[in-house]
Design an enzyme around this catalytic site. Sequence first.
Site, PDB file in Angstrom:
ATOM      1  N   ASP A   1       0.847  -1.201   0.000  1.00 46.19           N
ATOM      2  CA  ASP A   1       0.000   0.000   0.000  1.00 46.19           C
ATOM      3  C   ASP A   1       0.881   1.249   0.000  1.00 46.19           C
ATOM      4  O   ASP A   1       0.697   2.159  -0.809  1.00 46.19           O
ATOM      5  CB  ASP A   1      -0.913   0.000   1.233  1.00 46.19           C
ATOM      6  CG  ASP A   1      -1.715  -1.280   1.351  1.00 46.19           C
ATOM      7  OD1 ASP A   1      -2.557  -1.521   0.487  1.00 46.19           O
ATOM      8  OD2 ASP A   1      -1.462  -2.055   2.295  1.00 46.19           O
TER       9      ASP A   1
ATOM     10  N   GLU B   1       1.932  -6.533  -5.262  1.00 43.14           N
ATOM     11  CA  GLU B   1       1.626  -5.673  -6.400  1.00 43.14           C
ATOM     12  C   GLU B   1       2.848  -4.898  -6.901  1.00 43.14           C
ATOM     13  O   GLU B   1       3.175  -4.925  -8.079  1.00 43.14           O
ATOM     14  CB  GLU B   1       0.505  -4.697  -5.995  1.00 43.14           C
ATOM     15  CG  GLU B   1       0.090  -3.793  -7.118  1.00 43.14           C
ATOM     16  CD  GLU B   1      -1.317  -3.235  -6.976  1.00 43.14           C
ATOM     17  OE1 GLU B   1      -2.203  -3.909  -6.424  1.00 43.14           O
ATOM     18  OE2 GLU B   1      -1.539  -2.111  -7.461  1.00 43.14           O
TER      19      GLU B   1
END
Length: 379
Positions: free
Chosen positions: A22, A274
């Site tokens: 994040d 990610e």
Amino acid sequence: MASAASKPVWDIFCKVVDNFGDAGVCWRVASLLHLEHGLAVRLWIDRPQTLRALRPDMDADAPRQQLEGVEVIDWSKSSPDPASATVVIEAFGCGLPDGYVTAMAGLPRPPLWIVLDYLSAESWVDSHHGLASPHPSLALPRWYFYPGFTAATGGLPRERDLLSRRDAFDVRARAGFFSDFGMTVPDAAVLTVSLFAYADAPVADLLSALAEDSSPTLLLVPAGAVVPAVKAFFETTADQTSRGNLEVRLLPFLPQSRYDELLWATDLNFVRGEDSFVRAQWAGKPMVWQPYRQDDGAHQRKLEAFMQRYTADLDPAAGAAVTAFTAAWSAGAPVRALWPALRAARGEWARNALGWSRKLADLGEMSAKLVEFVRNKVK
Ligand code: TRH
């Protein structure tokens, strides 16, 4: 650069759920929007300590600070106010503070509200990217922005000079990288591998396969979740160890920019989540991905969709080897028997990985697409 007060401001809200992704993605987007598009950006992050792992030059305790021109604000210590914002990005659907949303609704021209979603290669992303999702009770439009792997999506974040810096990372630069960690450059016959994965990856099985391989491997492991499994396998706490044809070096957790160099310096990268997943693709090297596990099995669908795209231009034998190994690795299933085929696929895979990075670069870059998206909405 002009100060945030004299320019339209983009507010980015980032909640650290766990791990580094994040913070890693939000920082990249914030920094790209400022450095490459000249925007004033405020990054509201609830756990600056996580960002500090990636950016050791920052002060994790400061309520606000300037980091490469981006204003980084500890969201847990400040109350945001949308008065000067033209755009607000709610990263990964983290939710905006109630007071901020109410204040937005009271503005004559509320900022444009964008929900930046997680990355997926699934085909539905094409039709969901850019969809409106108005606030249920307030007169506030809100838009979904999906990163992705096709021209119809929001693309992937990349600095303009990333691929040229990668290509300029030559023999000397690589030698410098190894030397910075007290190593000499491995012989050309040695397969160099980096390992970043979740704790449930079948690490012991991979280490057995590498140790038994008839060709040598040097495995570089930055500090993180798999280190306990590596130490347990070797029954040592040492940072440098070996068994059979495998040598292992434990590295510190690297600053984000140095992590790119690790990806460029090695022949094969194990990555996860990610952001490391995207950086490994820009590295143009073979990579094995372990998606972030989700309770509803969404990670499985994401993996299958990605592998179909990623292996589409590989010859069928190499594609099958890469797909089978990645599926087992990400599921925590045995990989030992699958390793020889993966290693054999390496030449074809390496050529393809470079081509894949060029293909992705042609699709459009995420920060530029965000700016264009906003321009089209705020006419
Ligand atoms: O840390 P992650 O597992 O993050 C995950 C995913 O983003 C997931 O989708 C999300 O839901 C979850 O977080 C909350 O993996 P990811 O995304 O690769 O982020 C790791 C970051 O750490 C990336 O920016 C690269 C960076 N990194 C370094 O800077 N130095 C290092 O030594 C290593 C290993 C990684």
